[in-house]
Structures are given as structure tokens and as C-alpha cells.
Write an enzyme that holds these catalytic residues in place. Sequence first.
Site, PDB file in Angstrom:
ATOM      1  N   GLY A 185      11.555   4.910   0.802  1.00  0.00           N
ATOM      2  CA  GLY A 185      10.469   3.962   1.034  1.00  0.00           C
ATOM      3  C   GLY A 185       9.227   4.408   0.306  1.00  0.00           C
ATOM      4  O   GLY A 185       9.155   5.518  -0.204  1.00  0.00           O
ATOM      5  N   GLY A 192       5.987   7.124   6.527  1.00  0.00           N
ATOM      6  CA  GLY A 192       6.441   7.984   7.626  1.00  0.00           C
ATOM      7  C   GLY A 192       7.797   8.604   7.417  1.00  0.00           C
ATOM      8  O   GLY A 192       8.457   8.967   8.395  1.00  0.00           O
ATOM      9  N   SER A 205      11.212  -7.942 -13.845  1.00  0.00           N
ATOM     10  CA  SER A 205      10.906  -9.076 -12.974  1.00  0.00           C
ATOM     11  C   SER A 205       9.640  -9.833 -13.380  1.00  0.00           C
ATOM     12  O   SER A 205       9.288 -10.828 -12.770  1.00  0.00           O
ATOM     13  CB  SER A 205      10.813  -8.617 -11.523  1.00  0.00           C
ATOM     14  OG  SER A 205       9.678  -7.833 -11.346  1.00  0.00           O
ATOM     15  N   LYS A 222       7.321  -7.716  -2.241  1.00  0.00           N
ATOM     16  CA  LYS A 222       6.514  -8.567  -3.114  1.00  0.00           C
ATOM     17  C   LYS A 222       5.811  -9.659  -2.305  1.00  0.00           C
ATOM     18  O   LYS A 222       4.655  -9.985  -2.540  1.00  0.00           O
ATOM     19  CB  LYS A 222       7.397  -9.204  -4.188  1.00  0.00           C
ATOM     20  CG  LYS A 222       7.774  -8.204  -5.267  1.00  0.00           C
ATOM     21  CD  LYS A 222       8.717  -8.801  -6.256  1.00  0.00           C
ATOM     22  CE  LYS A 222       8.999  -7.806  -7.374  1.00  0.00           C
ATOM     23  NZ  LYS A 222      10.041  -8.254  -8.276  1.00  0.00           N
TER      24      LYS A 222
HETATM   25  P1  ADP Z   1       5.906   9.759   3.594  1.00  0.00           P
HETATM   26  O1  ADP Z   1       6.693  10.995   3.810  1.00  0.00           O
HETATM   27  O2  ADP Z   1       6.716   8.519   3.802  1.00  0.00           O
HETATM   28  O3  ADP Z   1       5.146   9.724   2.343  1.00  0.00           O
HETATM   29  P2  ADP Z   1       4.457  10.686   5.863  1.00  0.00           P
HETATM   30  O4  ADP Z   1       5.644  10.970   6.696  1.00  0.00           O
HETATM   31  O5  ADP Z   1       3.737  11.818   5.267  1.00  0.00           O
HETATM   32  O6  ADP Z   1       4.813   9.676   4.738  1.00  0.00           O
HETATM   33  O7  ADP Z   1       3.469   9.823   6.735  1.00  0.00           O
HETATM   34  C1  ADP Z   1       2.072   9.728   6.494  1.00  0.00           C
HETATM   35  C2  ADP Z   1       1.315   9.600   7.785  1.00  0.00           C
HETATM   36  O8  ADP Z   1       1.515   8.330   8.362  1.00  0.00           O
HETATM   37  C3  ADP Z   1       1.733  10.581   8.822  1.00  0.00           C
HETATM   38  O9  ADP Z   1       0.614  11.126   9.442  1.00  0.00           O
HETATM   39  C4  ADP Z   1       2.546   9.775   9.803  1.00  0.00           C
HETATM   40  O10 ADP Z   1       2.436  10.300  11.102  1.00  0.00           O
HETATM   41  C5  ADP Z   1       1.901   8.416   9.712  1.00  0.00           C
HETATM   42  N1  ADP Z   1       2.850   7.367  10.012  1.00  0.00           N
HETATM   43  C6  ADP Z   1       3.632   6.721   9.135  1.00  0.00           C
HETATM   44  N2  ADP Z   1       4.386   5.784   9.748  1.00  0.00           N
HETATM   45  C7  ADP Z   1       4.083   5.835  11.050  1.00  0.00           C
HETATM   46  C8  ADP Z   1       4.528   5.098  12.190  1.00  0.00           C
HETATM   47  N3  ADP Z   1       5.462   4.148  12.119  1.00  0.00           N
HETATM   48  N4  ADP Z   1       3.988   5.407  13.383  1.00  0.00           N
HETATM   49  C9  ADP Z   1       3.052   6.375  13.470  1.00  0.00           C
HETATM   50  N5  ADP Z   1       2.568   7.074  12.439  1.00  0.00           N
HETATM   51  C10 ADP Z   1       3.067   6.821  11.222  1.00  0.00           C
END
Ligand code: ADP
Length: 820
Positions: free
Chosen positions: A366, A371, A691, A734
Site C-alpha cells: 500500500g 499503517g 494510463s 484514482k
Molecule cells: P507505512 O509503513 O504504511 O508507511 P506506518 O505503519 O509507518 O506506515 O504508519 C504511519 C503512521 O500512521 C503510524 O503512526 C500509524 O500508527 C498511523 N496509522 C496508519 N494507519 C492507521 C490506522 N488505520 N489506525 C491508526 N493509526 C494508523
Amino acid sequence: MADANSSQNSITLPLMPLREVVLFPRSMVPLFVGRVSSIRAIETAMEKFDRQIFLVTQKSNALTRPMDEDLYQVGTVTRILQLLRLPDDTIKVLFEGLYRATWTPDGMVVQPEDIETQIQMARVTKREEFCIPAEDTSELVRSTLETLDEYSKLNKKLTAEIVQAISSNDNCGALADAIVPHLRAEYQKKQEVLEETNTAKRLDMVFELMLREITFSNTDKAVKHRVRNQMERNQREYYLNEQIKAINKEMGREEDPQTEVNDLEKRLKEKNMPEEAREKGLRELKKLRHMMPSSAEYAVVRNYVDWVLDLPWNELKETNIDLPEASRILDEDHFGLDKPKERILEYLAVQKLVNKLKGPILCLVGPPGVGKTSLAKSVARATGRDFVRLSLGGVRDEAEIRGHRRTYVGAMPGKIIQSLRRGKFNNPLFCLDEIDKLSADFRGDPSAALLEVLDPEQNYSFNDHYLDMDYDLSQIFFITTANSLHSIPLPLQDRMEIIKLPGYLETEKRCIAKQFLIPKQLEANGLSDKNLRLSDLAVVDIIRTYTREAGVRNLEREIAAVCRKTAVQIVEGNDFDKVISVTRQNLHNFLGVKKFRYGEREARPLVGACMGLAWTEVGGDTLVVETALMPGTGKVETTGKLGDVMKESARAALSYIRSRSDVFGLRSGFHKEIDIHVHVPEGATPKDGPSAGITLATSMVSALLGIPVSNDIAMTGEITLRGRVLPIGGLREKLLAAHRALLTKIIIPKDNEKDLKDVPAEILKTLTIIPVEHVDEVLPLALEAGPDGIFPGRLDAAAPLFESLKQTTTTPIEAPAHPQ
Ligand code: ADP
């Protein structure tokens, strides 16, 4: 005891007891005499018995005044050859043995005034020998002489002359008597020899005594040799160690390296690890002992032993999978993400049932900030494992995964082993971040090494080049994350189960901010929830105008910024109960000017500018394609960091336009007189993908015909040379981006209609989706007619044709009912 008078050969002689000495016939022995009674006996012998005296050994050497029964039965009649009085009242006497004799007491010569000086008189009888003929003993004599030769080498007192003198004895009895005095045997043994009358037997006894001494001496020598060697070594080591200590002290080094090595050895022996690793470690330690602590090699070997010691080899943390609890933990840490959570729970359930980790590796895919990493962290918490994270971004060398061999200077283990050393257990949850950012070059392909790491069939014996032994990775729960799938090498994808985490909707972001990000940042900045009131509308504004992202990472950053500003105000005012309200109106005081325009659509329709939809690694986005024409020679220029695929799309679009020039009313050969410049703004961001095909075509047609493109429409779709519109990926993202940009009409490839089911109904509600199969359908929709329905510009001439195109246009579809 025989009757003294029964033998005619008996004579009476003074008796002198001997301690630990046996005197033999035909030998001359010097003795020091100190006992008063003995001196008296010698004096008596000298005066009255023609220098003859009977010497007999006492059975126990402890007695100073032995009784008759304390003396042996057989002694030797001797002659006193010399007598020397010494200044300390002792005398040195040289005796010559004459013959062996038995004895019986013959009264005492008592000196009444002094019991000390009384002399024992003995009636002595010569003991007859039982001589064996020489021919029967020749063999024995020969062996004895040979052995004597050998023995003389061990006993320095037996000089060559003495040996020669001894050897000249012709009968075996005499030979035996000549040898015994030189042996080191105990006096009891010698007494036995004295008492033996059978000459052959006597020589045999002597022969045996001699052999025994030789054997003893040899063994003794070997033992002595060994002991000496050992002592020398110990002394040497001690000496050297002392020297090292002194040197260290001199150089101000406190720690003694040997204690350090001993300490390492102890730790190696005590640590729970496979025998192979222990043995290898101990072998290295052995090398360490012989090295100078200041040498470079010492540091290298020491470093290696440290690695072996610090790695968790057999330490398994107790893990347990309790599904309801795991589900609770996942919900506690993350809002939404229902599908990924469900999939993770399924995975855990299967793990619990099969009771092992074999199975595909989970790969969370993603855009950034959705997250992925924090979800992996939650899974670690839910399964009771430690969390280890390794970012693979920019790893391009196989050695970074697998380590360098120790022959290289500065060699280190690979990143996998490095990450594991930081933890205490070898069954953590291992998050391999950004697996799509791996790259390969001439130094090797890291993905090949990763294949081994991630393959449950192989990873129980992962061989790191630095450690040079197998390490068991099979207890590790691997989760990988990636921004996009297409850059993950296929063999790796094959081993992984893909779980997609799409970007968040605005409403979802609002909930995440409220429930997770704001409380988290309040705490991190030392604020209580009473200190800061962040209104809902302010949060919406932050989402819309300060961030533009699929995830929530920047949102969190902006909220953190608001919290910091609040903290400053509270501390400056020194009022810790102060309440700060942040609203839509005063938000700019906290975050500065807006970073993004919300709703990027153009204020009015423009010629040559067409809104496209892109799907990048950071989620969906809108992008404007601009075309400008100028007199020229038919060149097509593309700028804006376009990738190869996009450049080719531009050429394909132009070819399509040329092939339809008659329909558009363009002069044939029109392209030779103009240069076409296609630009996609935000030129610093690389863009690629097929695209944008229909967007490019629309923008070019608009520029060529001078007809503006409608400003509330956006489009996505690949184009063929004949104008067919092919399906694209990432429709959901998109459409989210289009929604964010306040666009209302979206043209999509017909083949993508099926993907609309993934798009949340609340988004579809705001959009008019128009599926198309051909660019001919796109142009009438996108190009703006004038107020009177007449197309301005050069298309005037072609208006009827264009009208006919419009007839074929597809009607917009209704948003499908969407279960949410
Ligand atoms: P990624 O690894 O996908 O780049 P991270 O895991 O580092 O992203 O997430 C970035 C921040 O966003 C973190 O502090 C995370 O706790 C928060 N976060 C992302 N999605 C959620 C969610 N669904 N609920 C709560 N916090 C989220």
C-alpha cells in the site's frame, strides 16, 4: 639361633650394628661411626682381635640401642683397613668385607660405670656357599654383565674402571657380591642377597634388582622429563603473562586481555547455542590467546566472537495465539483496515492449527503512511513476539543481506543477522520493509539471498558469509511491506501472500486522527486532552489543505506541529491548565499558509490542458497534461520527468490524431509545420505508466483544434493507435483522488467498470462515472462547446463531423448501490 660352640669355625668378635647399610664380602666401604658403643667395639677390634670386627645390620634403623633380636642373623666379618679420628669425636673407618657369617651373642664387655660403652660380643660362624658350576651360570653371568653395562650409564658412580673390576670376578657369587654395594636397592633387599648361599640364585637376585632399577630409572626419567617440560611451559607462560601485565600497566591499559579471553570462554561455555557455533567460537578464542591485543587481527577475531556471543541462538520467546485477544489488539491499534485484519487473523488461526510457521509470507502492499509497518507491529504484539524491523530500501548488494566473508577488511554480517542481534530472541516478528525498493546490480542480486531467507524449506539453515555457519531462521515470523507490487521480483512475489492496504478516505482519516493520532501526539508532547481542543472542521482542513496523501503520515506530522505550537503557548504563559482551541479560522496560526489547494480543478476550461488521473506509489493523484503548439518542424517534445511508457503514449496519441485528421478537420501534413510540446506539471516528480493515454490525446486535440477542455472532467485510460481505450489499474485510488480534487465527471475504460465495486459508495455518490471504449467517445464529452453549442476555433469546419461523433457517446452510468 645355633649353638655357638657346635662349630669349630666359630670365632668371637666384637659386634657392631649397622644402620641401613649391608656390608658384603670382598667390598671396601668407608663408614662414619658416631655411636659410643660402636667406637668402643672398633677400638676393641683394633686392640684385641687383629682388626677384625663383625658387622651386622639392624632390622629397624630407628633403634639407637638395638637388642640381639633387633639384628639380622647374617652379617659380615670385616677387617678395619683404615681409621681416622675426626674433630667432632666421630671416626671414619674403611672396612673390607671378608666373609658372611651367622652369629650368636657371646656376652658383653661391660663397663659398669658407663652402660653406653658396653660392647656386644658375638660368636660368629662362617657361612658356607653353595657354589653352582660356572658352565651352568655362564648365560646368567653374560646377561648380568650386559645389564651392568647398561646400568652403569644410569649410575654415574659406576665408572668404567669399577665396571671392569667387577666384571673380572669369575664366579657368580663373587660377581653378585661385587655388584650389590653399587645398587640403590633398600637395605632389606640387600640383606636378602647377603643371606643367600646359592651363588646362582644370588646373582639372579642381583640381576633382578638391577633390572628393576633400570626400569625405574627410565620411567623416572620420562616422568621427570615431562614434569620438567610442563614446569618450563608453565613458567614460560607465567613469565610471559607477567610481562604482558607489566606492559599493559605501563601503557595505561587496565584490563588484562587474558582475563577478557577467559571471560569470553566462560560465556561461550555457558550460553545456550548449537554445538557447532560453540566449537567455532572456542576455536577462535584459542587464536585470540596467542595474539597481541593491540593487533588488528585481535580486534577482528574478538569482534567475531562477540557476534557469536551476542546472537540469540536458541532463545525462544514464549508465543501464544489467542484469536479473540489478537483481534482486540489489532482493533485497538488501528482504525478500519477490516480486510487486512481479517486476513491476518485467518493466517494466525491456520498457524495455531498447524502449529508451525510454514506457509506463505505475508506482504502488506500500500501507499506510504497507511499503517503497514504499524500493523506488522500490532501482529507482533498480538502474537507475543518481539518486533524487529529492517528496511530494504536501497539494498542492492547481496552481501548486505548475507554478509561479507571474514577475509574482507571491515567484514560484517548481513542485515538479517545484524537485526537479530539487537533482539534477545530468535523467534521475533521480522518486518522486512520496502521489499519493492530492492535493486540489483553487478554486485549481485539481493533478492536471491532474500529468497533463501523467506523460504520456509530452506531458512532453517541460513548461511551468513561472515558467521560462516548455519543460523536457524525458521522460527521467525516474516512480514514484508511494499508500496507497489510491480517492482517486487516475481520469484519473491511467488513466496508471498499479498494483502493490499489501499489509501484512506477523508472520513476514515478523520476518524484515525480523532481516535489515534491526536491522543498519541498529545501524549508525545506532554499535553492533556484538556489543553488542546482541535475542532472537527480544523481536522478536515488539515486533511484537505495541509496534506495530500493516501496514508496518514503527514496528517500525523501536522497534528504534531499543532501540538508543539500549543505546548509553546502553554509554557510561555506558564499556565498549565490553559485551554487552546484550534479552529478552521485560526488553523493558519499553527500551521502557516496552506500547502495545497483543495480541489485542483482549473477555474475555467482551458485549451490544451486536460486533467488526468494517476496511480503512483503514494496513492492516487490528479495530474494536468498540458499541450502547447508552436511553428516548427514536426518535433514532439515531452517534459515533466515522463517515463518511457508515458512518452510512448504521447507518440501513440499523436499517431491516432494524425490518422483521424480528416475527422478533426486538420490539414493533412499539419504536424510537419508545428512542434508539439507536452508537459506534465510538478516536473520534479517522475511519472510513468500507460494510463495517461486518453488524457494526452484529449489535451493534444484540444490544443490542435483550439477548443478548451471542460474543467470538471478527469479521465484515465490507455490508448491504442486506433483509439481504443484499454483498462488501467488502481481505479479505486484514482477515484479517491478525483473526489479529493472536487472533480465530478470521470471517464474510465469500460473494462474497468467491474472495479467500481471496490470504490466506497460515498465516493461514487459524488461522481459521475462515464465508461468508454474509444477515444472518439471521449472528445465530445471533454471538449467544451461554446455558449451557443458551437465549437470555437478551427473545429468549426469540422463541427458536423464532430456532432456525429457526439451521437455515439455513451451515457453516464449511475453509481451502483454499494454495501458499506
Ligand atoms: P507505512 O509503513 O504504511 O508507511 P506506518 O505503519 O509507518 O506506515 O504508519 C504511519 C503512521 O500512521 C503510524 O503512526 C500509524 O500508527 C498511523 N496509522 C496508519 N494507519 C492507521 C490506522 N488505520 N489506525 C491508526 N493509526 C494508523
